[in-house]
Design a protein around this motif. Sequence first.
Motif, PDB file in Angstrom:
ATOM      1  N   GLY A 213       0.781  -1.222   0.000  1.00  0.00           N
ATOM      2  CA  GLY A 213       0.000   0.000   0.000  1.00  0.00           C
ATOM      3  C   GLY A 213       0.815   1.275   0.000  1.00  0.00           C
ATOM      4  N   ARG A 214       2.155   1.170  -0.036  1.00  0.00           N
ATOM      5  CA  ARG A 214       2.996   2.364   0.012  1.00  0.00           C
ATOM      6  C   ARG A 214       3.972   2.438  -1.167  1.00  0.00           C
ATOM      7  N   ARG A 215       3.749   1.605  -2.167  1.00  0.00           N
ATOM      8  CA  ARG A 215       4.715   1.585  -3.275  1.00  0.00           C
ATOM      9  C   ARG A 215       4.730   2.901  -4.048  1.00  0.00           C
ATOM     10  N   GLY A 216       3.590   3.554  -4.172  1.00  0.00           N
ATOM     11  CA  GLY A 216       3.570   4.848  -4.834  1.00  0.00           C
ATOM     12  C   GLY A 216       4.420   5.866  -4.094  1.00  0.00           C
TER      13      GLY A 216
ATOM     14  N   ASP B 281      -1.533   5.748  -4.613  1.00  0.00           N
ATOM     15  CA  ASP B 281      -1.662   4.743  -3.552  1.00  0.00           C
ATOM     16  C   ASP B 281      -3.090   4.673  -3.016  1.00  0.00           C
TER      17      ASP B 281
ATOM     18  N   GLY C 294      -2.088  -1.502  -8.568  1.00  0.00           N
ATOM     19  CA  GLY C 294      -1.742  -0.960  -7.262  1.00  0.00           C
ATOM     20  C   GLY C 294      -2.011  -1.889  -6.095  1.00  0.00           C
TER      21      GLY C 294
END
Length: 429
Positions: A145-148, A297, A420
């Motif tokens: 959930g934090r890759r962006g 995200d 995502g």
Amino acid sequence: MTTPRPTRTRIAAASLIGTAIEFYDFYIYGTAAALVLNTAFFPEMDELAGTLAAFSTFAVAFVSRPLGSAIFGHWGDRVGRKSMLVVSLLLMGLSTVAIGLLPGYTAIGVAAPVLLVLLRFTQGIGLGGEWGGAALLATEHAPPGRRGLYAMFPQLGPPVGFIAANGLFLILGGLLTDDEFLTWGWRLPFVASLVLVAIGLYVRLKISETPVFQAAMEERRLARVPLAGLMRHQWRRVLLGAGAMVIAYTLFYTATTYCLAYGTATLKIPRTTMLSLTMIGVVFMAAGTVVSSLVSDRVGRRPTLLVGTAGAIGWGLAMFPLMETASVPLVGLALAGALALMGLIFGPMGAYLPELFRTEYRYSGASVAYSLGGVLGGAIPPLIATQMQAGGLPVFYVGVYVSAMAVLSLLCLLALPETGTLELSEAEW
């Protein structure tokens, strides 16, 4: 013993500083191509032909970038992300320093432009391996959930590198006379890259291999020939990912390379003014990158990218009517709008392209898609725009070309899935 996961600050620093330095190297060449390389290396041509020749050497690196992506992608998927990031930084940085030390046409004749092309080709190979590795360094370390957010840091490398490159040119333009700048001053930003590379290497050597790649290695899930597997299983994603990237490149290099030359040579806006306007525009690009990375995200990569790309279709038609006014505020608006939209598109791509591909050939897939998009979107626009100008076509048609590239990217995005919410090990076509 398990290696502790590095902190977000260390990951951010390692992914950002490398891309910032690499793009600093790349952009000082683009700025020099617009301002001085035509006279330093192609003095026997008239102004327009010399500019076209300088932009052609600029385009060479985009042609070599897919080759660099394939080479670095292969070994990055075979032996690891970290080692390839160190090699790419060295290759790019040393090529840049060599350009700064290269004698001009008046000193060694035709050997000067030949060597310039070869060094530019090598720059492109280095940059072809840089972005994919930096993006993977961030995304494969990121929590769910934090890759962006994590992938935002390598995406901020281009605006940081651009501001550093053009800021240095701007300072030199203020401190040196035109004759000093054209004779030797333009070389200083290239030579200064050596210091930046040393800093970048220090930071990158401190980072660990990504946990996703380590797991794949321990589970013996590595491909023997990653590029072959990529082309066999996920070739459509490579082409569609490249097409989706086209408009980001087109917006950036039209605004920062062609418009810089057009503004100074045709509109007669002072060089320092155009550089200042471009730097302000790049601040908008950085803001767009941050906003879109964080939003992706929350609402997804694909919806965020579709909004930015649709906006680029309209802005392409508005951009050059604003430029043609030769009004400094309106020219600044044209550049800021184009670069803000570029940031909105570019931000989520740091996570989106890696998410499209399997771990076994993620470095190859993300890098090749990114670089192929650059051939059409980065190398060609300055050449086409300059040729349109030489052929007497209204500059408005350059904007039409920008809008057409946005339509192409929009169609590619519509054919790609949302990624995502996927675990990186679940990327299947």
